[in-house]
Design an enzyme around this catalytic site. Structure first.
Site, PDB file in Angstrom:
ATOM      1  N   THR A 173       1.071  -0.828  -0.056  1.00 56.40           N
ATOM      2  CA  THR A 173      -0.017   0.204   0.129  1.00 56.40           C
ATOM      3  C   THR A 173       1.204   1.122  -0.022  1.00 56.40           C
ATOM      4  O   THR A 173       1.722   1.361   0.926  1.00 56.40           O
ATOM      5  CB  THR A 173      -1.421  -0.083   1.262  1.00 56.40           C
ATOM      6  OG1 THR A 173      -1.458  -1.249   1.241  1.00 56.40           O
ATOM      7  CG2 THR A 173      -1.993   1.211   1.160  1.00 56.40           C
ATOM      8  N   LYS A 175       2.581   4.474   0.743  1.00 60.81           N
ATOM      9  CA  LYS A 175       2.240   5.587   1.906  1.00 60.81           C
ATOM     10  C   LYS A 175       2.847   7.246   1.174  1.00 60.81           C
ATOM     11  O   LYS A 175       3.968   6.475   0.582  1.00 60.81           O
ATOM     12  CB  LYS A 175       2.298   4.784   3.257  1.00 60.81           C
ATOM     13  CG  LYS A 175       2.019   3.653   3.416  1.00 60.81           C
ATOM     14  CD  LYS A 175       0.681   3.616   4.164  1.00 60.81           C
ATOM     15  CE  LYS A 175      -0.147   2.499   4.371  1.00 60.81           C
ATOM     16  NZ  LYS A 175      -1.271   2.487   4.957  1.00 60.81           N
ATOM     17  N   LYS A 201      -0.979  -0.547  -4.299  1.00 59.25           N
ATOM     18  CA  LYS A 201      -2.281  -0.755  -4.341  1.00 59.25           C
ATOM     19  C   LYS A 201      -2.718   1.255  -3.598  1.00 59.25           C
ATOM     20  O   LYS A 201      -1.703   1.590  -3.186  1.00 59.25           O
ATOM     21  CB  LYS A 201      -2.544  -1.475  -2.740  1.00 59.25           C
ATOM     22  CG  LYS A 201      -3.753  -0.614  -2.456  1.00 59.25           C
ATOM     23  CD  LYS A 201      -4.452  -1.877  -0.680  1.00 59.25           C
ATOM     24  CE  LYS A 201      -5.149  -1.710  -0.462  1.00 59.25           C
ATOM     25  NZ  LYS A 201      -5.345  -0.531   0.436  1.00 59.25           N
ATOM     26  N   GLU A 204      -7.472   2.404   0.943  1.00 60.04           N
ATOM     27  CA  GLU A 204      -9.109   3.024   0.837  1.00 60.04           C
ATOM     28  C   GLU A 204      -9.886   4.030   0.640  1.00 60.04           C
ATOM     29  O   GLU A 204     -10.408   4.023   0.163  1.00 60.04           O
ATOM     30  CB  GLU A 204      -9.489   2.467   2.330  1.00 60.04           C
ATOM     31  CG  GLU A 204      -9.991   2.507   3.377  1.00 60.04           C
ATOM     32  CD  GLU A 204      -7.980   1.890   3.903  1.00 60.04           C
ATOM     33  OE1 GLU A 204      -8.206   2.499   5.346  1.00 60.04           O
ATOM     34  OE2 GLU A 204      -6.617   1.645   3.578  1.00 60.04           O
ATOM     35  N   HIS A 294     -11.482  -3.756  -0.879  1.00 59.39           N
ATOM     36  CA  HIS A 294     -11.212  -3.405   1.154  1.00 59.39           C
ATOM     37  C   HIS A 294     -11.911  -3.667   1.783  1.00 59.39           C
ATOM     38  O   HIS A 294     -12.776  -3.133   0.760  1.00 59.39           O
ATOM     39  CB  HIS A 294     -10.034  -1.751   0.784  1.00 59.39           C
ATOM     40  CG  HIS A 294      -9.600  -1.901   2.040  1.00 59.39           C
ATOM     41  ND1 HIS A 294     -10.754  -1.359   2.593  1.00 59.39           N
ATOM     42  CD2 HIS A 294      -8.437  -1.429   1.950  1.00 59.39           C
ATOM     43  CE1 HIS A 294      -9.475  -1.204   3.711  1.00 59.39           C
ATOM     44  NE2 HIS A 294      -8.095  -1.169   3.015  1.00 59.39           N
ATOM     45  N   HIS A 327      -9.409  -8.274   2.318  1.00 62.33           N
ATOM     46  CA  HIS A 327      -8.342  -7.732   3.236  1.00 62.33           C
ATOM     47  C   HIS A 327      -9.316  -8.932   4.495  1.00 62.33           C
ATOM     48  O   HIS A 327     -10.452  -9.262   4.552  1.00 62.33           O
ATOM     49  CB  HIS A 327      -8.560  -6.673   3.465  1.00 62.33           C
ATOM     50  CG  HIS A 327      -7.745  -5.766   2.767  1.00 62.33           C
ATOM     51  ND1 HIS A 327      -6.497  -4.694   2.917  1.00 62.33           N
ATOM     52  CD2 HIS A 327      -7.588  -5.797   1.742  1.00 62.33           C
ATOM     53  CE1 HIS A 327      -5.915  -4.350   1.906  1.00 62.33           C
ATOM     54  NE2 HIS A 327      -6.926  -4.988   0.963  1.00 62.33           N
ATOM     55  N   SER A 379      -2.748  -7.654   5.146  1.00 61.99           N
ATOM     56  CA  SER A 379      -1.747  -6.807   5.728  1.00 61.99           C
ATOM     57  C   SER A 379      -2.307  -5.569   7.159  1.00 61.99           C
ATOM     58  O   SER A 379      -3.150  -5.920   7.173  1.00 61.99           O
ATOM     59  CB  SER A 379      -2.704  -5.406   4.477  1.00 61.99           C
ATOM     60  OG  SER A 379      -4.074  -4.875   4.860  1.00 61.99           O
TER      61      SER A 379
END
Length: 475
Positions: A173, A175, A201, A204, A294, A327, A379
């Site tokens: 993911t 960041k 990714k 969300e 998600h 997830h 995750s």
């Protein structure tokens, strides 16, 4: 007044309130293969017998209301009513029961998770006779499952599309989840994919904000994917979040992703809603897109042990509604997930058939017939030291997703991706050689560090990081 009207209004009808258990508690009932079965954890108010509480749940989630109505005589209640057919006390809990309810299939619209949940959990959770109520599990009959498309593609088709076999898939993911420009975001995607990850990714809550509009993000991510593919010779993907304020806008974003030629899009299925999710899943199957799901907002519903709905129910609903990944917690990271319970709903996502097993929280035997499986995504707070445990727990058919565990590498994003890929390949090789990942995991990682400086640096940074809290989700 005609004789017919006279019969409806007078014969067998007596106004007033009567106990639910007289009509809806039927311990002699033999469940049918076509019934939807539900297991509710019921905590009645003081003085309310469990039979009355269980019957109230069956009534209020099917044909009942608070008083007798004369229009009951215009239909066959025995055909349409829910029935509380069995009650078990919960071991170790005072005044708490598992109430089993059977619902006739005719109560539900075909192919609609929305309607199924509106009926079963839509109104009854606010019922005053209950102190708390939790839906623990559902048995979905084959006859109802066959009215759904299910996942757009499923596990085997995804592996064939990606040409990746024999190991878990690796993701990351990006960041910080919010605040990056589209170009800087695309740069991070490229570095992670170039370093050896299969996927990156959108977080969300990345939709289309002022700092990064969706179309710009899609374009820069597509550029990153194609550049990384050209340099590595591997098929890559980025979960482009198509979640939007309207279904029309969501589909527009998915159409643009397809036009760019990327392999996968993403949806927040609880906040976005089951109707929107099913629509997107249908589009993805028709147009060759994989769909990553998600579960944002799930803990609002499933975190409390006594009230709400267990995630295994949300997982079953997702398999009906449609998604290729979802997830599912980690067991070992920062987010909630007790091992046996987590593995119970992971099996419900992947397998064609799961046996009843109360030790893993599975209340009913469930057949999925030909419905494709869903890849569970691990995750949340995981890093390279967790790789042996994750490989052992989740097996090959999973996605292991490291956000901070990739981007937090002291040398940068690409070395972080290299560290994760090396750790995974080392664990898979050790497993294939017959080594015990649970017992030898740390040794396997240390051995791999000798020939991967990127992994050695990652191991040094995260050697002391642990998230050791008591899981709330217990049997």
């Amino acid at each position: 007044m005609s004789p017919q009207t006279e019969t409806k209004a007078s014969v067998g009808f007596k106004a007033g309130v009567k106990d639910y258990k007289l009509t809806y508690y039927t311990p002699e009932y033999q469940t049918l293969d076509t019934d939807i079965l539900a297991a509710f954890r019921v905590t009645p108010q003081p003085g309310v017998p469990p039979e009355e509480a269980g019957a109230a749940v069956a009534a209020e989630s099917s044909t009942g209301t608070w008083t007798t109505v004369w229009t009951d005589g215009l239909t066959s209640l025995d055909r349409y009513k829910g029935r509380c057919y069995h009650i078990d006390p919960v071991p170790g809990e005072e005044n708490q029961y598992i109430c089993y309810v059977a619902y006739p299939l005719d109560l539900f619209e075909e192919g609609s998770v929305t309607n199924m949940f509106t009926s079963i959990v839509g109104n009854v959770f606010g019922f005053k006779a209950l102190r708390a109520l939790r839906l623990e599990d559902l048995r979905i009959p084959v006859a109802y499952i066959k009215t759904f498309q299910g996942p757009p593609h499923g596990i085997q088709v995804e592996r064939d599309k990606l040409n990746k076999y024999g190991r878990p898939l690796l993701g990351c993911t990006i960041k910080p989840k919010l605040g990056l420009s589209a170009k800087n975001y695309g740069r991070a995607v490229y570095e992670c994919l170039r370093g050896g990850l299969d996927f990156t990714k959108d977080d969300e809550n990345v939709n289309s904000q002022p700092f990064m509009r969706w179309r710009d993000r899609f374009l820069f991510c597509a550029e990153a994917i194609y550049k990384a593919q050209a340099e590595t010779g591997e098929i890559k993907g980025h979960y482009l979040n198509a979640t939007a304020g309207t279904c029309e806008e969501m589909i527009k974003r998915a159409v643009f992703a397809r036009e760019l030629g990327v392999p996968i899009v993403m949806h927040d299925y609880i906040t976005g809603g089951f109707t929107a999710n099913t629509s997107l899943a249908h589009y993805c199957r028709d147009n060759g897109l994989l769909l990553h799901i998600h579960r944002a907002m799930h803990a609002v519903i499933d975190r409390q042990k006594n009230h709400g709905m267990h995630f295994r129910v949300l997982a079953k609903a997702l398999r009906l509604s449609g998604g290729d990944h979802i997830h599912a917690g980690t067991v070992v990271g920062k987010l909630e997930g007790e091992r046996e319970i987590t593995l119970g709903f992971v099996d419900l996502l992947r397998d064609d058939f799961t046996e009843k097993d109360r030790s893993r929280g599975i209340y009913f035997t469930q057949s999925w017939v030909s419905t494709p499986g869903v890849l569970p995504v691990a995750s949340g707070g995981i890093h390279v030291w967790h790789m042996p445990a994750l490989t052992e727990i989740f097996g090959d058919d999973s996605v292991l997703q490291f956000g901070g565990g990739t981007l937090g590498h002291p040398w940068g994003n690409a070395p972080g991706a290299v560290a994760n890929r090396v750790a995974l390949e080392a664990c898979v090789q050790a497993r294939n050689e017959g080594r015990d990942l649970a017992r030898e995991g740390n040794t396997i990682i240390r051995e791999a560090c000798k020939w991967s400086p990127e992994l050695a640096a990652a191991c040094e940074v995260w050697k002391e990081i642990k998230f050791e809290f008591q899981a709330m989700d217990t049997i």
